[in-house]
Design a protein around this motif. Structure first.
Motif, PDB file in Angstrom:
ATOM      1  N   UNK A  47       0.847  -1.194   0.000  1.00 53.64           N
ATOM      2  CA  UNK A  47       0.000   0.000   0.000  1.00 53.64           C
ATOM      3  C   UNK A  47       0.881   1.243   0.000  1.00 53.64           C
ATOM      4  N   UNK A  48       0.536   2.195  -0.830  1.00 52.12           N
ATOM      5  CA  UNK A  48       1.313   3.426  -0.892  1.00 52.12           C
ATOM      6  C   UNK A  48       0.937   4.326   0.281  1.00 52.12           C
ATOM      7  N   UNK A  49       1.746   5.334   0.495  1.00 59.42           N
ATOM      8  CA  UNK A  49       1.463   6.310   1.553  1.00 59.42           C
ATOM      9  C   UNK A  49       0.093   6.957   1.309  1.00 59.42           C
ATOM     10  N   UNK A  50      -0.197   7.298   0.058  1.00 62.51           N
ATOM     11  CA  UNK A  50      -1.494   7.914  -0.271  1.00 62.51           C
ATOM     12  C   UNK A  50      -2.650   6.952   0.001  1.00 62.51           C
ATOM     13  N   UNK A  51      -2.435   5.668  -0.291  1.00 62.18           N
ATOM     14  CA  UNK A  51      -3.482   4.683  -0.028  1.00 62.18           C
ATOM     15  C   UNK A  51      -3.716   4.519   1.474  1.00 62.18           C
ATOM     16  N   UNK A  52      -2.651   4.480   2.239  1.00 64.39           N
ATOM     17  CA  UNK A  52      -2.786   4.371   3.700  1.00 64.39           C
ATOM     18  C   UNK A  52      -3.559   5.567   4.236  1.00 64.39           C
TER      19      UNK A  52
END
Length: 92
Positions: A47-52
């Motif tokens: 998971x990317x930072x934006x997704x988190x």
């Protein structure tokens, strides 16, 4: 986003890590708590930072300790302050 929310937890678990990493933040926000809880640790790890940051408080509360354990410091830092309270002691 309707396509994502229609997937069962079993369907979520068979998505490749590349497919998970490619989900938009809107698609991440459309995940149900059961879908988020169903993520494999290998999927949570990509998971990317934006997704988190796009995860809802209820989704974060359903992360298992194994899912939280694979997050790196940038991913953990992406959890918004307001969502920290959603994490339970069992997640750590």
């Amino acid at each position: 986003t309707a396509d994502i929310s229609a997937l069962t937890s079993t369907n979520i678990r068979v998505l490749s890590t590349a497919a998970i990493a490619a989900l938009s933040t809107d698609q991440i926000q459309a995940l149900t708590t059961a879908q988020t809880a169903a993520l494999l640790t290998t999927q949570a790890d990509v998971l990317t930072v934006a997704q988190i940051a796009a995860l809802q408080s209820t989704d974060l509360a359903n992360l298992s300790s194994a899912q939280v354990a694979v997050l790196d410091s940038a991913q953990v830092a992406a959890i918004e302050t307001a969502d920290i309270s959603a994490l339970t002691t069992t997640a750590f």
